[in-house]
Design a protein around this motif. Structure first.
Motif, PDB file in Angstrom:
ATOM      1  N   TYR B 224       0.835  -1.201   0.000  1.00 30.43           N
ATOM      2  CA  TYR B 224       0.000   0.000   0.000  1.00 30.43           C
ATOM      3  C   TYR B 224       0.870   1.252   0.000  1.00 30.43           C
ATOM      4  O   TYR B 224       0.506   2.269  -0.569  1.00 30.43           O
ATOM      5  CB  TYR B 224      -0.911  -0.030   1.232  1.00 30.43           C
ATOM      6  N   ASN B 225       2.025   1.140   0.639  1.00 30.32           N
ATOM      7  CA  ASN B 225       2.914   2.298   0.728  1.00 30.32           C
ATOM      8  C   ASN B 225       3.891   2.399  -0.430  1.00 30.32           C
ATOM      9  O   ASN B 225       4.790   3.228  -0.408  1.00 30.32           O
ATOM     10  CB  ASN B 225       3.693   2.260   2.048  1.00 30.32           C
ATOM     11  N   GLN B 226       3.744   1.545  -1.446  1.00 28.67           N
ATOM     12  CA  GLN B 226       4.662   1.598  -2.594  1.00 28.67           C
ATOM     13  C   GLN B 226       4.615   2.975  -3.233  1.00 28.67           C
ATOM     14  O   GLN B 226       3.541   3.545  -3.470  1.00 28.67           O
ATOM     15  CB  GLN B 226       4.212   0.575  -3.647  1.00 28.67           C
ATOM     16  N   TYR B 227       5.792   3.527  -3.535  1.00 32.77           N
ATOM     17  CA  TYR B 227       5.818   4.828  -4.197  1.00 32.77           C
ATOM     18  C   TYR B 227       6.735   4.806  -5.428  1.00 32.77           C
ATOM     19  O   TYR B 227       6.290   5.031  -6.547  1.00 32.77           O
ATOM     20  CB  TYR B 227       6.279   5.902  -3.214  1.00 32.77           C
ATOM     21  N   LEU B 228       8.003   4.423  -5.164  1.00 33.66           N
ATOM     22  CA  LEU B 228       8.984   4.504  -6.238  1.00 33.66           C
ATOM     23  C   LEU B 228       8.593   3.674  -7.470  1.00 33.66           C
ATOM     24  O   LEU B 228       8.567   4.169  -8.598  1.00 33.66           O
ATOM     25  CB  LEU B 228      10.352   4.042  -5.717  1.00 33.66           C
ATOM     26  N   TRP B 229       8.271   2.416  -7.226  1.00 34.58           N
ATOM     27  CA  TRP B 229       7.998   1.519  -8.354  1.00 34.58           C
ATOM     28  C   TRP B 229       6.774   1.959  -9.168  1.00 34.58           C
ATOM     29  O   TRP B 229       6.885   2.145 -10.394  1.00 34.58           O
ATOM     30  CB  TRP B 229       7.864   0.076  -7.852  1.00 34.58           C
ATOM     31  N   PRO B 230       5.636   2.188  -8.535  1.00 29.01           N
ATOM     32  CA  PRO B 230       4.490   2.632  -9.346  1.00 29.01           C
ATOM     33  C   PRO B 230       4.756   3.968 -10.048  1.00 29.01           C
ATOM     34  O   PRO B 230       4.282   4.186 -11.159  1.00 29.01           O
ATOM     35  CB  PRO B 230       3.347   2.771  -8.339  1.00 29.01           C
ATOM     36  N   LEU B 231       5.551   4.827  -9.406  1.00 28.79           N
ATOM     37  CA  LEU B 231       5.883   6.096 -10.053  1.00 28.79           C
ATOM     38  C   LEU B 231       6.638   5.839 -11.354  1.00 28.79           C
ATOM     39  O   LEU B 231       6.429   6.487 -12.366  1.00 28.79           O
ATOM     40  CB  LEU B 231       6.750   6.934  -9.100  1.00 28.79           C
ATOM     41  N   MET B 232       7.524   4.816 -11.317  1.00 26.38           N
ATOM     42  CA  MET B 232       8.322   4.503 -12.499  1.00 26.38           C
ATOM     43  C   MET B 232       7.500   3.852 -13.603  1.00 26.38           C
ATOM     44  O   MET B 232       7.756   4.050 -14.779  1.00 26.38           O
ATOM     45  CB  MET B 232       9.478   3.555 -12.121  1.00 26.38           C
ATOM     46  N   VAL B 233       6.549   3.026 -13.233  1.00 24.80           N
ATOM     47  CA  VAL B 233       5.900   2.191 -14.247  1.00 24.80           C
ATOM     48  C   VAL B 233       4.498   2.643 -14.653  1.00 24.80           C
ATOM     49  O   VAL B 233       3.883   2.040 -15.515  1.00 24.80           O
ATOM     50  CB  VAL B 233       5.835   0.712 -13.806  1.00 24.80           C
ATOM     51  N   THR B 234       3.958   3.685 -13.992  1.00 23.06           N
ATOM     52  CA  THR B 234       2.643   4.159 -14.417  1.00 23.06           C
ATOM     53  C   THR B 234       2.732   5.604 -14.865  1.00 23.06           C
ATOM     54  O   THR B 234       2.795   6.517 -14.062  1.00 23.06           O
ATOM     55  CB  THR B 234       1.608   4.079 -13.267  1.00 23.06           C
ATOM     56  N   GLN B 235       2.757   5.773 -16.207  1.00 20.84           N
ATOM     57  CA  GLN B 235       2.786   7.144 -16.717  1.00 20.84           C
ATOM     58  C   GLN B 235       1.375   7.712 -16.782  1.00 20.84           C
ATOM     59  O   GLN B 235       1.165   8.895 -16.670  1.00 20.84           O
ATOM     60  CB  GLN B 235       3.433   7.209 -18.100  1.00 20.84           C
ATOM     61  N   PRO B 269      -8.410   2.901   4.874  1.00 24.35           N
ATOM     62  CA  PRO B 269      -8.364   1.477   4.494  1.00 24.35           C
ATOM     63  C   PRO B 269      -7.299   0.696   5.265  1.00 24.35           C
ATOM     64  O   PRO B 269      -7.524  -0.445   5.673  1.00 24.35           O
ATOM     65  CB  PRO B 269      -8.018   1.508   3.004  1.00 24.35           C
ATOM     66  N   VAL B 270      -6.162   1.338   5.504  1.00 23.97           N
ATOM     67  CA  VAL B 270      -5.081   0.649   6.209  1.00 23.97           C
ATOM     68  C   VAL B 270      -5.515   0.315   7.628  1.00 23.97           C
ATOM     69  O   VAL B 270      -5.342  -0.811   8.107  1.00 23.97           O
ATOM     70  CB  VAL B 270      -3.809   1.521   6.251  1.00 23.97           C
ATOM     71  N   LEU B 271      -6.096   1.313   8.296  1.00 19.56           N
ATOM     72  CA  LEU B 271      -6.524   1.081   9.670  1.00 19.56           C
ATOM     73  C   LEU B 271      -7.587  -0.014   9.731  1.00 19.56           C
ATOM     74  O   LEU B 271      -7.535  -0.909  10.577  1.00 19.56           O
ATOM     75  CB  LEU B 271      -7.087   2.368  10.273  1.00 19.56           C
ATOM     76  N   ALA B 272      -8.535   0.044   8.793  1.00 19.58           N
ATOM     77  CA  ALA B 272      -9.613  -0.949   8.772  1.00 19.58           C
ATOM     78  C   ALA B 272      -9.029  -2.343   8.597  1.00 19.58           C
ATOM     79  O   ALA B 272      -9.362  -3.282   9.323  1.00 19.58           O
ATOM     80  CB  ALA B 272     -10.592  -0.636   7.634  1.00 19.58           C
ATOM     81  N   PHE B 273      -8.103  -2.457   7.651  1.00 14.03           N
ATOM     82  CA  PHE B 273      -7.483  -3.749   7.374  1.00 14.03           C
ATOM     83  C   PHE B 273      -6.736  -4.260   8.596  1.00 14.03           C
ATOM     84  O   PHE B 273      -6.866  -5.409   9.009  1.00 14.03           O
ATOM     85  CB  PHE B 273      -6.515  -3.592   6.195  1.00 14.03           C
ATOM     86  N   TYR B 274      -6.016  -3.353   9.214  1.00 13.91           N
ATOM     87  CA  TYR B 274      -5.219  -3.763  10.361  1.00 13.91           C
ATOM     88  C   TYR B 274      -6.108  -4.235  11.501  1.00 13.91           C
ATOM     89  O   TYR B 274      -5.885  -5.294  12.096  1.00 13.91           O
ATOM     90  CB  TYR B 274      -4.330  -2.614  10.832  1.00 13.91           C
ATOM     91  N   LEU B 275      -7.154  -3.449  11.776  1.00 14.37           N
ATOM     92  CA  LEU B 275      -8.032  -3.824  12.892  1.00 14.37           C
ATOM     93  C   LEU B 275      -8.729  -5.151  12.617  1.00 14.37           C
ATOM     94  O   LEU B 275      -8.852  -6.001  13.492  1.00 14.37           O
ATOM     95  CB  LEU B 275      -9.054  -2.720  13.151  1.00 14.37           C
TER      96      LEU B 275
END
Ligand SMILES: Nc1ncnc2c1ncn2[C@@H]1O[C@H](COP(=O)(O)OP(=O)(O)OP(=O)(O)O)[C@@H](O)[C@H]1O
Ligand SMILES: [Mg+2]
Lengths: 374, 292
Positions: B224-235, B269-275
């Protein structure tokens, strides 16, 4: 139902040989117990029968079929583990039904078999419970139930009672004996408990050092142990040993001599014994009497008195430093530090050569020919 | 040991609670600040930061920032993309890594130990080091879609999913957990006639709740916290996840109220998933235990 036969079966873990060649024949419907000290390979040998350990060399046959390369499920066996190994997330019912479900048995048949096993083991009230909601004894019965449901030709038990308390152990032991009578299946049972071995077995296999030291009925092992190891292992307290020299060999038997007992003629086949040989005389504590009543008498200083009520365990040390244990009548008046006599009959003696191998006894009690339950 | 008076016991209890409350507050304050700030206009938000008002919903309170962030970026699309990519990856990753772990823990095969050390060695290689080579690889991969074969995976969901279908940490977690399970259980199942796959699916996985929950939480957060990779591969916007979407709020003039509104939405969503998982986690721990 099936017989089982092992021919020079061996097992190595890497360079370490744990089972060094065991030959064993088990008749259909027989109850065989493997005993031996910890680490002697009892579990290993049982697991080789189960197919959980590979057989390094030799052949293993179940019901006349070589099973060396068969999967556990194809060997017609079922196993009860020491830890019970129940599936923790499955109910008692599902624990017993799992194997049948895997084999895609029809639902009605599964149900019938599980309920039958539950009835035999009085598990009906617990079918919907999880293992963690059961007592140790109930878990044990579920583990047995899981084995029964498989309808195996050979039942394998690895120390099934060792996690139970003493009272429950006696009960469950009786139940297993009854199960054996009712099902008539071949059973192999591993234990280090002598009482279990003596009471349950048609045949006991004493394992030690990678070999079967002796295979025989409980009474044979007790009255005619084949060597010093078996003599010391079977029976509690342990058999007394007295180092002797062969003083004479005749048709009447072997005459032995030792400082503490003087000379004594034992009704034992001389075999290859020759005058001057070193040998070991074995006498069980329970064959000892207090006082000079029997043939051979030893006197010494009382070092230990344990009164159990119906009998008393005494230990004496002779002036030559020989320790002897005796089980004598519970009402005998005796106290620590006394000098006292223990005596025993020549006919009760066992004799072992310098390699530890037993000479043949001439006077063996009739009971040696007794079979279990007779 | 001198027996303690009721007063000292009460004091020590009070102290313990005080410390717990303090720790809880330290963790909760940033979240409260985020939520509260998302309701304030930017000017007020900035002036409030110097006082306790930063944590209180006072002043000019409205949902304007939320409306504005929807106008500024396709928030719903980003959240959907993230949740879609993350859940598909987590589920497949757990299946694949648990199977790998099962094989490492229970099966015998040549080279197993060497293989496991190699897998674990990859733990020390961060994504950043391999990002560029990986980009070159995915850029040249074929894909059979609705209209025949196509080349290059950029701008898609699969490019965000496939590279993360397995990872060393998850495999390692499963191997560790499986190794501690009683082997008797597996042997009992083998005698019952279960195949390796059946043992995996019907005996081992059902009692692996704790490790599944742990791995799922770790994987979910990482994905969920991915940043670098999606930034590179999604124009193109169409496949972008939430973290890349955050960029939209840092252009020319940064409106902190909107940033807070956006962050609030993507944190939920993160909090919901975690709980949700935390509960499963506790129940599954309670239901294991082979013998007592
Ligand atoms: N996987 C293994 N690798 C190497 N050695 C092993 C392995 N399993 C067992 N052994 C060795 O084989 C020997 C026999 O083990 P086994 O478990 O059969 O003993 P046992 O007679 O059942 O003992 P216990 O009464 O303690 O259960 C032991 O010395 C043990 O160390
Ligand atoms: Mg054992």
């Amino acid at each position: 139902m099936a017989s089982l036969s092992m021919k020079s079966v061996r097992k190595s873990y890497g360079a370490v040989e744990v089972i060094k060649g065991v030959d064993l024949d088990i008749a259909d419907g027989e109850f065989v117990v493997f005993v031996g000290p910890s680490g002697c390979g009892k579990s290993t040998l049982l697991r080789m029968v189960a197919g959980l350990e590979e057989i390094t060399a030799g052949t293993m046959e179940i019901g006349g079929r070589v099973v060396n390369d068969l999967e556990p499920k194809d060997r017609g066996i079922a196993m009860v583990f020491q830890s019970y190994a129940l599936y923790p997330h499955k109910t008692v019912y599902d624990n017993m039904a799992f194997g049948l479900h895997i084999a895609k048995a029809p639902r009605a048949e599964v149900d019938a078999k599980v309920r039958k096993a539950a009835e035999i083991l009085k598990l009906e009230p617990y079918l919907d419970r999880l293992p963690k909601q059961l007592s140790g004894g109930q878990r044990q019965r579920v583990a047995i139930g899981r084995a029964i449901v498989r309808n195996p030709e050979v039942f394998l038990f690895d120390e099934p009672l060792s996690n139970l308390d003493a009272a429950l152990r006696v009960n469950t032991r009786a139940e297993i004996a009854k199960l054996h009578r009712d099902l008539g299946a071949t059973m192999i049972y591993v234990t280090h408990d002598q009482v279990e071995a003596m009471t349950l077995a048609d045949k006991i296999v004493v394992l030690e050092g990678g070999y079967a030291q002796q295979i025989g009925t409980p009474m044979e092992l007790y009255h005619t142990p084949a060597n010093l190891f078996v003599a010391g292992f079977i029976g509690s307290p342990k058999m007394n040993y007295i180092e002797v020299t062969v003083a004479g060999v005749s048709t009447d038997g072997v005459k032995v001599a030792a400082p503490d007992i003087g000379e004594a003629l034992l009704p034992i086949d001389p075999g290859k014994a020759a005058v001057g040989d070193r040998a070991t005389l074995g006498i069980r504590p329970e064959d000892m009497r207090h006082g000079k009543t029997d043939g051979i008498t030893v006197s010494g200083n009382v070092e230990l008195v344990e009164r159990l009520g119906h009998e008393t365990l005494v230990e004496i040390t002779t002036t030559n430093g020989l320790d002897l244990k005796g089980i004598i009548d519970g009402t005998t008046l005796i106290s620590l530090g006394d000098t006292t006599d223990l005596s025993f009959a020549a006919a009760s003696c066992h004799l072992f050569d310098s390699a530890g191998k037993a000479f043949t006894r001439r006077e063996v009690p009739e009971v040696v020919r007794a079979r279990r339950g007779t | 040991m001198p027996s303690r008076t009721p007063e000292t016991r009460a004091t020590s209890l009070f102290m313990r609670y005080a410390i717990l409350v303090l720790v809880a507050l330290i963790f909760v304050f940033p979240l409260v600040f985020m939520l509260v700030s998302s309701l304030k206009p930017s000017m007020q938000l900035l002036s409030d930061t110097s006082s306790i008002r930063a944590f209180l919903p006072v002043g000019d309170i409205s949902l304007d920032n939320y409306t504005a962030s929807f106008a500024r970026a396709p928030v719903a699309l980003f959240i959907f993309n993230s949740i879609f990519v993350t859940s598909v990856t987590v589920v497949l990753n757990l299946v694949i890594c648990s199977m790998a772990g099962f094989s490492f823990a229970f099966l015998d095969w040549k080279g197993k130990d060497v293989m496991l050390s190699i897998v674990i060695a990859t733990l020390i290689v961060p994504l950043e080091t391999i990002a560029i080579p990986l980009l070159l690889v995915v850029n040249n991969l074929p894909w059979i879609g609705a209209d025949g074969i196509e080349w290059g995976w950029l701008n898609s969901y699969r490019v965000q999913i496939v590279p993360f279908l397995s990872d060393a940490l998850t495999v390692f977690l499963f191997v560790q957990y499986f190794r501690d399970l009683p082997r008797d259980l597996i042997e009992a199942a083998r005698i019952d006639g279960a195949s390796w796959f059946q043992i995996y699916a019907k005996v081992i996985m059902p009692i692996s709740g704790p490790v599944i929950a742990t791995a799922a939480i770790l994987r979910f957060l990482a994905m969920y916290n991915q940043y670098l990779w999606p930034l590179m591969v999604t124009q193109s916007e169409q496949y972008r996840p939430v973290m890349v979407g955050l960029q939209y709020f840092f252009q020319l003039n940064t409106d902190w109220g909107q940033v807070m509104a956006y962050l609030s939405m993507i944190t939920v969503p993160v909090l919901a998933f975690y709980l949700a998982l935390q509960r499963a986690f506790i129940t599954s721990i309670a239901s294991t235990g082979i013998k007592g």
